[in-house]
Design a protein around this motif. Sequence first.
Motif, short mmCIF file in Angstrom:
data_model
loop_
_atom_site.label_atom_id
_atom_site.label_comp_id
_atom_site.label_asym_id
_atom_site.label_seq_id
_atom_site.Cartn_x
_atom_site.Cartn_y
_atom_site.Cartn_z
N LEU A 220 0.82 -1.21 0.00
CA LEU A 220 0.00 0.00 0.00
C LEU A 220 0.85 1.26 0.00
N LYS A 221 2.02 1.18 0.62
CA LYS A 221 2.87 2.36 0.76
C LYS A 221 4.10 2.33 -0.14
N VAL A 222 4.03 1.50 -1.18
CA VAL A 222 5.17 1.39 -2.09
C VAL A 222 5.35 2.71 -2.84
N SER A 223 6.60 3.05 -3.15
CA SER A 223 6.89 4.28 -3.89
C SER A 223 6.41 4.15 -5.34
N VAL A 224 6.26 5.29 -5.99
CA VAL A 224 5.74 5.34 -7.36
C VAL A 224 6.77 5.97 -8.29
N TYR A 225 6.95 5.35 -9.45
CA TYR A 225 7.86 5.90 -10.46
C TYR A 225 7.01 6.45 -11.60
N GLU A 226 7.14 7.76 -11.82
CA GLU A 226 6.34 8.42 -12.85
C GLU A 226 7.11 9.59 -13.44
N LYS A 231 8.56 8.78 -6.35
CA LYS A 231 7.82 9.47 -5.31
C LYS A 231 7.58 8.51 -4.16
N SER A 232 8.08 8.89 -2.98
CA SER A 232 7.96 8.01 -1.82
C SER A 232 6.51 7.78 -1.45
N GLY A 233 6.20 6.57 -0.99
CA GLY A 233 4.84 6.24 -0.60
C GLY A 233 4.67 6.15 0.92
N LYS A 234 5.74 6.48 1.67
CA LYS A 234 5.68 6.35 3.12
C LYS A 234 4.61 7.24 3.75
N ASP A 235 4.42 8.41 3.16
CA ASP A 235 3.44 9.34 3.71
C ASP A 235 2.05 9.15 3.09
#
Length: 456
Positions: A220-226, A231-235
């Motif tokens: 659910l909190k995995v980072s995104v590459y775009e 983009k970090s998914g921690k937050d």
Amino acid sequence: MDQDKVGAEEQGELFKRRRGQIPDAERVSTLQEKLYQKAKQEREYKFYVLYDKMFIPYMLRDAWKSVKSNKGSAGVDGITIEKVEEYGVDLYLKELGEELRKQTYRPEAVKRVMIPKANGGERPLGIPTVRDRIAQTVCKMILEPIYEADFEDSSYGFRPNRSSKDAMTAIKGYLKEGKTEVYDADLSKYFDTIPHDKLQIALKQRIADPRILKLINKWLKVSVYEDGKYKSGKDNHNGTPQGGVISPLLANVYFHLIDRIVNNTRSLFSKHGVKIVRYADDFVLMGKKLPKEVIEKLKSLLHRMGLMLNESKTRYIDARAESFNFLGFTVRYDKDIKGRDLRYWNIMPSKKSEQKIRDKVKEYLKTHGHYKAKVIAYGLNSIIRGWLNYFSISGVSYPAMSKRNLRFYLMGSLHRYYNRKSQRKSRLYRQNAFEVLVTRFGLIDPSKYAYSPARL
């Protein structure tokens, strides 16, 4: 004698297992059946030990077969299905299994791409790596039978042995019962707005293994590459990545609360005879009457769950006077075509669905400019057959007019295709190309097509 025979069969099964001769799919099915029966028999039971099944070799092998069959693009690591096979599937799965066993597994970033929508907008699609898709598939294989024991019959999307056909059959049945007042709901970005903390609460009603819950949280909190950036998914505290194998199941687990409340015999909804038909995040409430208090109750529940209705697309209608669309179908109360003083529920492909198939045919012909007639017929058939099978529901959907419309479009498109200046050397130039492709090369004539499950 019979006992001796049974004993011999059991010995044979044990021998096969020791020799590894029992198919992986059969072993997976046996495990899933046990999980389902346990969950079905004990409604309050929580599963404390599930993670150890994440790295069972036959689970990983069966998950790999599923991922391979679905094909799909490479993720951020650039590893394709073909590259995994070159590397060695057994070694690849063994290494993944070890990471899962040691709990050193970390999902990689999801590659996000934007997919055009029919209305001109775009929707985000996340592409996990092949490795992460395998791990998510194993997790889904473990959790799905548990939650299937709980899910309501009114839910049809992304579930085993259920489809849009079943949903439309249910809708027609309720209409015949007189439940003609319809609340056609449209949720605003459902997959993107599911609150992680409340989803975890829903998951914990059945799952008590902290390792499984932690694993899901990682996805659910995995980072995104775009657009070339990570983009970090921690937050990130909301949403399940669309495109993830596990996401549809998580979405069903979360919305199950609404299904359960609506179908509860003591609920306000049941008091007024209201039914729900849901396919993932698309759903309708149906009743002979839909009092304002019922709609307000629904909105209150959604608000408490952190979800919102798209008010501009949500409609409250009397289906006897106004048509509505659901899952690509149009539902309409039509007059009898023979002029009799009768009406019937007509369910057929929507105008948007008809346009989609025309666009696909157009794009296919545009990108296959110099191919043999046999190839063209084969390629078009794969498009046409899938569309016709989707909209052909025995006793429910009547796509005859849509079939004729598609036939007419194919006739015009193929005529133009073979009459292009660059193709005047074609033997089909200035001929009835559609009829030739039908009679000589097996092109499907939509107006004569009869759906058969055996064709799927």
